[in-house]
Design an enzyme around this catalytic site. Structure first.
Site, PDB file in Angstrom:
ATOM      1  N   CYS A   1       0.814  -1.225   0.000  1.00 40.44           N
ATOM      2  CA  CYS A   1       0.000   0.000   0.000  1.00 40.44           C
ATOM      3  C   CYS A   1       0.845   1.271   0.000  1.00 40.44           C
ATOM      4  CB  CYS A   1      -0.954  -0.011   1.191  1.00 40.44           C
ATOM      5  SG  CYS A   1      -1.984  -1.468   1.216  1.00 40.44           S
TER       6      CYS A   1
ATOM      7  N   HIS B   1      -3.385   7.052   2.568  1.00 42.81           N
ATOM      8  CA  HIS B   1      -3.786   5.754   2.016  1.00 42.81           C
ATOM      9  C   HIS B   1      -5.137   5.394   2.628  1.00 42.81           C
ATOM     10  CE1 HIS B   1      -4.083   1.630   1.018  1.00 42.81           C
ATOM     11  NE2 HIS B   1      -3.755   1.166   2.214  1.00 42.81           N
TER      12      HIS B   1
ATOM     13  N   ASN C   1     -10.064  -0.356   0.028  1.00 45.45           N
ATOM     14  CA  ASN C   1      -8.605  -0.261   0.037  1.00 45.45           C
ATOM     15  C   ASN C   1      -8.079  -0.778  -1.310  1.00 45.45           C
ATOM     16  OD1 ASN C   1      -5.860  -0.680   0.386  1.00 45.45           O
ATOM     17  ND2 ASN C   1      -6.040  -1.583   2.425  1.00 45.45           N
TER      18      ASN C   1
END
Ligand code: UT7
Length: 332
Positions: free
Chosen positions: A114, A255, A285
């Site tokens: 990520c 994020h 996500n």
């Protein structure tokens, strides 16, 4: 000395939507639980025949067009992904570059989960400042649905697909320059978030394949705590080191893993609601794609203007983390 300017942003979101209600028919969960614990309401899922590179190409084409820079001038392509078209080679970046007709530009993928987009930003900055490259296309693209176990309620409710891209270019105007990028990693936490099978650590065999060799596994609650702790420390440090007050940040673009993590870090920085960009409700996500997808939403809403300062932060498997202080600097 050359500086690196963040010139443009683009993104692509696949059409199909997977809602919390849809998931409640697949695993033992509810819309209420997912909303309360994560802030996610829905996520987008790529079509069966849609590859990570296909999504990356669409995001990158927009970013190049918006940059005003001729595609032939792009001399490097970096793709952040943990769901590449092919396991080892060719890299997704080379496929994206070729599909876009970028000639023989240097192209490679990076694996920082990520945090991937922040890592690509740091690499682009370093290559440009060293004088080795002039126009770097950075892409975060993920088809996480292809590595998600849709029988595991601890992970399948979180992830979605999509892509984002940006063009970073050389400038001699320091006012346009990316101010700083932090990146870090700690492999002692490797087991918190991983795809345990399929590599040389645990090679594929037919049994693994049946059991879903490349699916993600996560110790969610432990990951959550390390994420909040690490991100808070990192963003406070990058602001202090650069003597920038959090009130000077126009857009805090974290994020998008979990609204509770975003809120905890935003609160620690005393950010107002207006400063914090939140898209997790609609995309879930999307790992390396999440920051550029969120930034693109701000851009397309007409709310990202030249000179405005962005603070990016990310955290992911590895473990990896990073943050960046970036003025938006389109070509005038
Ligand atoms: O992007 C990379 C970094 N990723 C992250 O930072 C993600 C970090 N982790 C998280 O976002 C959260 O930890 C989760 C959303 C994954 C889980 O939320 P949590 O508040 O940490 O829940 P938990 O894992 O502590 O589980 C609490 C309870 C458990 O039940 P018991 O043991 O209390 O009876 C779980 O079995 O919730 C249960 N549970 C669920 N219930 C309904 C776990 N997943 C679900 C679910 N639906 N989907």
């Amino acid at each position: 000395m050359a500086y690196a300017a963040f010139r443009s942003i683009g993104a692509y979101v696949p059409e199909k939507i997977l809602t919390n209600d849809d998931l409640s028919h697949m695993v033992d969960t509810t819309d209420e639980w997912i909303t309360k614990r994560t802030g996610i309401k829905e996520r987008h899922i790529a079509a069966d025949n849609e590859r990570t590179s296909d999504m990356g190409v669409k995001a990158a084409a927009l970013a190049i067009e918006r940059s005003g820079i001729d595609a032939s001038k792009i001399d490097m392509v970096i793709c952040a992904t943990i769901s590449p078209d092919y396991f080892c080679m060719p890299s997704t970046a080379t496929i994206i570059s070729t599909k876009l007709g970028l000639g023989n530009a240097t192209a490679f993928d990076i694996s920082a989960a990520c945090t991937g987009f922040v890592y690509t930003l740091s690499i682009a900055k370093a290559f440009i400042e060293s004088g080795m490259k002039k126009n770097v296309l950075i892409v975060g693209a993920e088809k996480l649905s292809s590595i998600t176990d849709y029988t595991d309620r601890g992970t399948c409710i979180l992830f979605g697909d999509g892509a984002g891209a940006a063009v970073i270019s050389a400038t001699d105007n320091k006012d346009e320059a990316i101010i700083d990028v932090h990146t870090g990693a700690d492999g002692t936490y490797a087991d918190l978030l991983m795809t345990p099978n399929g590599g040389t650590g645990s090679p594929h065999d037919s049994l693994d394949q049946e059991a879903g060799a490349c699916f993600m596994q996560m110790k969610g609650n432990e990951t959550f705590k390390v994420a909040v702790r690490t991100l808070t420390k990192d963003v406070i440090e990058i602001l202090q080191e650069n003597e920038i007050e959090s009130s000077a940040i126009k857009h805090f673009i974290p994020h998008q893993a979990n609204y509770r993590i975003i809120k905890a870090v935003g609160d620690a920085l005393k950010m107002t609601k207006e400063q914090v960009v939140v898209t997790v409700a609609k995309y879930g996500n999307t790992s390396g794609a999440s920051i550029p997808m969120a930034m693109n939403d701000v851009y397309e809403a007409g709310e990202l203007k030249a000179g405005e300062l962005m603070l990016l932060d990310a955290f992911g498997g590895g473990l990896t983390w990073g943050s960046a202080l970036v003025p938006f600097s389109p070509v005038k």
